[in-house]
Design a protein around this motif. Structure first.
Motif, PDB file in Angstrom:
ATOM      1  N   GLY A   1      -4.399   2.868 -20.217  1.00 29.91           N
ATOM      2  CA  GLY A   1      -3.169   2.079 -20.336  1.00 29.91           C
ATOM      3  C   GLY A   1      -3.275   0.705 -19.691  1.00 29.91           C
ATOM      4  N   TRP A   2      -2.152   0.252 -19.142  1.00 29.57           N
ATOM      5  CA  TRP A   2      -2.026  -1.104 -18.602  1.00 29.57           C
ATOM      6  C   TRP A   2      -3.015  -1.373 -17.475  1.00 29.57           C
ATOM      7  CZ3 TRP A   2       0.533  -2.899 -13.905  1.00 29.57           C
ATOM      8  CH2 TRP A   2       0.781  -4.274 -13.901  1.00 29.57           C
ATOM      9  N   LEU A   3      -3.187  -0.411 -16.562  1.00 28.64           N
ATOM     10  CA  LEU A   3      -4.109  -0.612 -15.452  1.00 28.64           C
ATOM     11  C   LEU A   3      -5.548  -0.739 -15.947  1.00 28.64           C
ATOM     12  CD1 LEU A   3      -2.697   1.802 -12.723  1.00 28.64           C
ATOM     13  CD2 LEU A   3      -2.776  -0.689 -12.643  1.00 28.64           C
ATOM     14  N   ALA A   4      -5.927   0.062 -16.948  1.00 29.83           N
ATOM     15  CA  ALA A   4      -7.267  -0.051 -17.512  1.00 29.83           C
ATOM     16  C   ALA A   4      -7.446  -1.399 -18.198  1.00 29.83           C
ATOM     17  CB  ALA A   4      -7.518   1.090 -18.497  1.00 29.83           C
ATOM     18  N   ALA A   5      -6.402  -1.879 -18.865  1.00 26.49           N
ATOM     19  CA  ALA A   5      -6.468  -3.181 -19.530  1.00 26.49           C
ATOM     20  C   ALA A   5      -6.692  -4.302 -18.520  1.00 26.49           C
ATOM     21  CB  ALA A   5      -5.194  -3.430 -20.326  1.00 26.49           C
ATOM     22  N   LEU A   6      -6.072  -4.191 -17.346  1.00 27.24           N
ATOM     23  CA  LEU A   6      -6.256  -5.213 -16.308  1.00 27.24           C
ATOM     24  C   LEU A   6      -7.704  -5.283 -15.835  1.00 27.24           C
ATOM     25  CD1 LEU A   6      -3.098  -4.803 -14.039  1.00 27.24           C
ATOM     26  CD2 LEU A   6      -3.689  -6.783 -15.430  1.00 27.24           C
TER      27      LEU A   6
ATOM     28  N   VAL B   1       5.278  10.854  -5.312  1.00 30.34           N
ATOM     29  CA  VAL B   1       4.903  10.776  -3.902  1.00 30.34           C
ATOM     30  C   VAL B   1       3.409  10.491  -3.827  1.00 30.34           C
ATOM     31  CG1 VAL B   1       4.735  12.005  -1.707  1.00 30.34           C
ATOM     32  CG2 VAL B   1       6.714  12.379  -3.185  1.00 30.34           C
ATOM     33  N   LEU B   2       3.027   9.513  -3.014  1.00 31.93           N
ATOM     34  CA  LEU B   2       1.620   9.157  -2.839  1.00 31.93           C
ATOM     35  C   LEU B   2       1.290   9.355  -1.367  1.00 31.93           C
ATOM     36  CD1 LEU B   2       0.048   5.911  -4.355  1.00 31.93           C
ATOM     37  CD2 LEU B   2      -0.906   7.157  -2.430  1.00 31.93           C
ATOM     38  N   HIS B   3       0.416  10.316  -1.088  1.00 27.12           N
ATOM     39  CA  HIS B   3       0.117  10.716   0.294  1.00 27.12           C
ATOM     40  C   HIS B   3      -1.330  10.399   0.616  1.00 27.12           C
ATOM     41  CE1 HIS B   3      -0.603  14.271   3.299  1.00 27.12           C
ATOM     42  NE2 HIS B   3      -0.471  13.111   3.929  1.00 27.12           N
ATOM     43  N   ILE B   4      -1.545   9.643   1.699  1.00 26.84           N
ATOM     44  CA  ILE B   4      -2.889   9.334   2.176  1.00 26.84           C
ATOM     45  C   ILE B   4      -2.993   9.776   3.630  1.00 26.84           C
ATOM     46  CG2 ILE B   4      -4.551   7.496   2.696  1.00 26.84           C
ATOM     47  CD1 ILE B   4      -3.371   5.912   0.404  1.00 26.84           C
ATOM     48  N   ASN B   5      -3.926  10.696   3.908  1.00 30.75           N
ATOM     49  CA  ASN B   5      -4.143  11.161   5.275  1.00 30.75           C
ATOM     50  C   ASN B   5      -5.340  10.407   5.833  1.00 30.75           C
ATOM     51  OD1 ASN B   5      -4.027  12.561   7.664  1.00 30.75           O
ATOM     52  ND2 ASN B   5      -5.005  14.403   6.852  1.00 30.75           N
ATOM     53  N   SER B   6      -5.115   9.138   6.195  1.00 29.17           N
ATOM     54  CA  SER B   6      -6.219   8.231   6.496  1.00 29.17           C
ATOM     55  C   SER B   6      -6.972   8.584   7.772  1.00 29.17           C
ATOM     56  CB  SER B   6      -5.702   6.793   6.594  1.00 29.17           C
ATOM     57  OG  SER B   6      -4.789   6.671   7.666  1.00 29.17           O
ATOM     58  N   TRP B   7      -6.314   9.175   8.755  1.00 30.94           N
ATOM     59  CA  TRP B   7      -7.008   9.463  10.010  1.00 30.94           C
ATOM     60  C   TRP B   7      -8.005  10.607   9.851  1.00 30.94           C
ATOM     61  CZ3 TRP B   7      -3.041   8.959  14.604  1.00 30.94           C
ATOM     62  CH2 TRP B   7      -2.656   7.617  14.705  1.00 30.94           C
ATOM     63  N   ALA B   8      -7.914  11.325   8.737  1.00 29.52           N
ATOM     64  CA  ALA B   8      -8.869  12.411   8.496  1.00 29.52           C
ATOM     65  C   ALA B   8     -10.035  11.948   7.629  1.00 29.52           C
ATOM     66  CB  ALA B   8      -8.157  13.579   7.804  1.00 29.52           C
ATOM     67  N   ASP B   9     -10.056  10.657   7.278  1.00 24.90           N
ATOM     68  CA  ASP B   9     -11.067  10.138   6.367  1.00 24.90           C
ATOM     69  C   ASP B   9     -11.824   8.999   7.041  1.00 24.90           C
ATOM     70  OD1 ASP B   9     -12.599   9.215   4.310  1.00 24.90           O
ATOM     71  OD2 ASP B   9     -10.984   9.175   2.831  1.00 24.90           O
ATOM     72  N   ASP B  10     -13.078   9.239   7.396  1.00 25.24           N
ATOM     73  CA  ASP B  10     -13.873   8.223   8.085  1.00 25.24           C
ATOM     74  C   ASP B  10     -14.103   6.989   7.233  1.00 25.24           C
ATOM     75  OD1 ASP B  10     -14.060   9.811  10.308  1.00 25.24           O
ATOM     76  OD2 ASP B  10     -15.982  10.695   9.732  1.00 25.24           O
TER      77      ASP B  10
ATOM     78  N   ILE C   1      -5.393   3.591  -7.039  1.00 24.23           N
ATOM     79  CA  ILE C   1      -5.988   3.019  -8.243  1.00 24.23           C
ATOM     80  C   ILE C   1      -7.472   3.369  -8.331  1.00 24.23           C
ATOM     81  CG2 ILE C   1      -6.665   0.832  -9.333  1.00 24.23           C
ATOM     82  CD1 ILE C   1      -3.964  -0.311  -8.387  1.00 24.23           C
ATOM     83  N   ASP C   2      -8.156   3.386  -7.184  1.00 24.10           N
ATOM     84  CA  ASP C   2      -9.592   3.665  -7.164  1.00 24.10           C
ATOM     85  C   ASP C   2      -9.917   5.122  -7.485  1.00 24.10           C
ATOM     86  OD1 ASP C   2     -10.205   1.063  -6.544  1.00 24.10           O
ATOM     87  OD2 ASP C   2     -10.357   1.419  -4.382  1.00 24.10           O
ATOM     88  N   SER C   3      -8.953   6.034  -7.286  1.00 26.38           N
ATOM     89  CA  SER C   3      -9.274   7.458  -7.405  1.00 26.38           C
ATOM     90  C   SER C   3      -8.476   8.210  -8.461  1.00 26.38           C
ATOM     91  CB  SER C   3      -9.060   8.153  -6.048  1.00 26.38           C
ATOM     92  OG  SER C   3      -7.709   8.016  -5.624  1.00 26.38           O
ATOM     93  N   ALA C   4      -7.347   7.676  -8.910  1.00 29.74           N
ATOM     94  CA  ALA C   4      -6.465   8.431  -9.807  1.00 29.74           C
ATOM     95  C   ALA C   4      -6.924   8.336 -11.266  1.00 29.74           C
ATOM     96  CB  ALA C   4      -5.030   7.927  -9.682  1.00 29.74           C
ATOM     97  N   PRO C   5      -6.991   9.453 -11.991  1.00 35.24           N
ATOM     98  CA  PRO C   5      -7.341   9.406 -13.419  1.00 35.24           C
ATOM     99  C   PRO C   5      -6.357   8.560 -14.228  1.00 35.24           C
ATOM    100  CG  PRO C   5      -7.454  11.662 -12.577  1.00 35.24           C
ATOM    101  CD  PRO C   5      -6.814  10.839 -11.506  1.00 35.24           C
ATOM    102  N   GLU C   6      -5.072   8.539 -13.793  1.00 31.88           N
ATOM    103  CA  GLU C   6      -4.067   7.770 -14.524  1.00 31.88           C
ATOM    104  C   GLU C   6      -4.380   6.278 -14.554  1.00 31.88           C
ATOM    105  OE1 GLU C   6      -1.702  10.900 -12.113  1.00 31.88           O
ATOM    106  OE2 GLU C   6      -3.634   9.880 -12.060  1.00 31.88           O
ATOM    107  N   ALA C   7      -5.149   5.811 -13.571  1.00 36.87           N
ATOM    108  CA  ALA C   7      -5.475   4.385 -13.495  1.00 36.87           C
ATOM    109  C   ALA C   7      -6.597   3.991 -14.445  1.00 36.87           C
ATOM    110  CB  ALA C   7      -5.853   4.016 -12.064  1.00 36.87           C
ATOM    111  N   GLU C   8      -7.184   4.991 -15.151  1.00 38.31           N
ATOM    112  CA  GLU C   8      -8.293   4.715 -16.058  1.00 38.31           C
ATOM    113  C   GLU C   8      -7.840   4.495 -17.487  1.00 38.31           C
ATOM    114  OE1 GLU C   8     -11.371   4.285 -15.055  1.00 38.31           O
ATOM    115  OE2 GLU C   8     -10.734   4.625 -12.980  1.00 38.31           O
TER     116      GLU C   8
END
Length: 242
Positions: free
Chosen positions: A207-212, A146-155, A198-205
């Motif tokens: 494997g494949w995403l880091a290679a990209l 599950v990926l949850h973004i509460n965008s209205w609370a983030d200026d 991708i900008d904030s998750a440690p998992e994106a740093e």
């Protein structure tokens, strides 16, 4: 009749090219007008992603085996792997199977659901989408349950905030062409949510995403994704990436 094949454009950013290759195919978009108490049990949709945009009120989402989480107005939630889950007016409310609830068909891809017990109101725009390209499927496989973004609370997410408000207005008024506007904006929001992860998750740093993100390796991967039918060798890839 000869069919013209459009070549996928080259990007300077391999990760951006992968996001371009998501190629979302909208299966179903639903505007839900729900009044407490209510609960909806959504089944699994294999090979698809589901998402919910809370445009008014609030609700709870519970993925099987996970603790319920509160979704406030302005929340955008992706269920990337199409897992079955429940959304409810309260964490203890009973949930009715999705396909047992009547809906009003607006078009082949857009419907309206009105359901509940006439109490506090919640409006949610829901969608089921599919990704046709193998690179998109690979990216989706790396996302959390599950990926949850509460965008209205983030200026800082003012663009996303404005887009959600635009969808809320279109969903409320549903003027001519409104369902088309909502479906296109919803597709954009999915990509924006993935970019945020991708900008904030440690998992994106790693494997494949880091290679990209790597200057040479990323370009090599992008070349393979762009033309998977080509007989790539190490020499050809070396020439491609300089």
């Amino acid at each position: 009749m000869t069919r013209t094949i459009t070549k996928i454009p080259e990007f300077t950013d391999p990760l951006g090219e992968t996001l371009h290759l998501l190629r979302l195919t909208g299966t179903l978009y639903c505007r839900s007008e729900l009044t407490a108490p209510w609960g909806v049990d959504l089944p699994s949709f294999d090979g698809c992603m589901m998402f919910h945009i809370v445009t008014a009120g609030h609700c709870w989402i519970e993925d099987k085996g996970e603790e319920p989480r509160l979704l406030q107005q302005g929340s955008l939630v992706l269920v990337p792997h199409g897992n079955g889950h429940c959304i409810r007016s309260g964490p203890e409310e009973d949930a009715v199977p999705l396909f047992d609830i009547p809906v009003e068909k607006v078009s082949d891809r857009y419907e309206i659901m009105r359901y509940g017990g006439a109490g506090e109101s919640t409006h949610i725009t829901c969608c089921v989408v599919r990704f046709d390209h193998v690179a998109g499927q690979k990216l989706i496989s790396l996302l959390p349950k599950v990926l949850h973004i509460n965008s209205w609370a983030d200026d800082e997410d003012s663009w996303l905030h404005s887009t959600l408000r635009f969808i809320a207005r279109e969903a409320r008024d549903l003027r001519p062409g409104g369902e088309t506007v909502i479906t296109h904006l919803a597709d954009i929001l999915i990509i924006q949510a993935i970019r945020s992860w991708i900008d904030s998750a440690p998992e994106a740093e790693r494997g494949w995403l880091a290679a990209l993100r790597d200057a040479q390796v990323g370009r090599a991967l992008a070349a393979i994704q762009r033309e998977p039918e080509k007989g790539w060798t190490v020499a050809l890839l070396a020439k491609e990436v300089g």
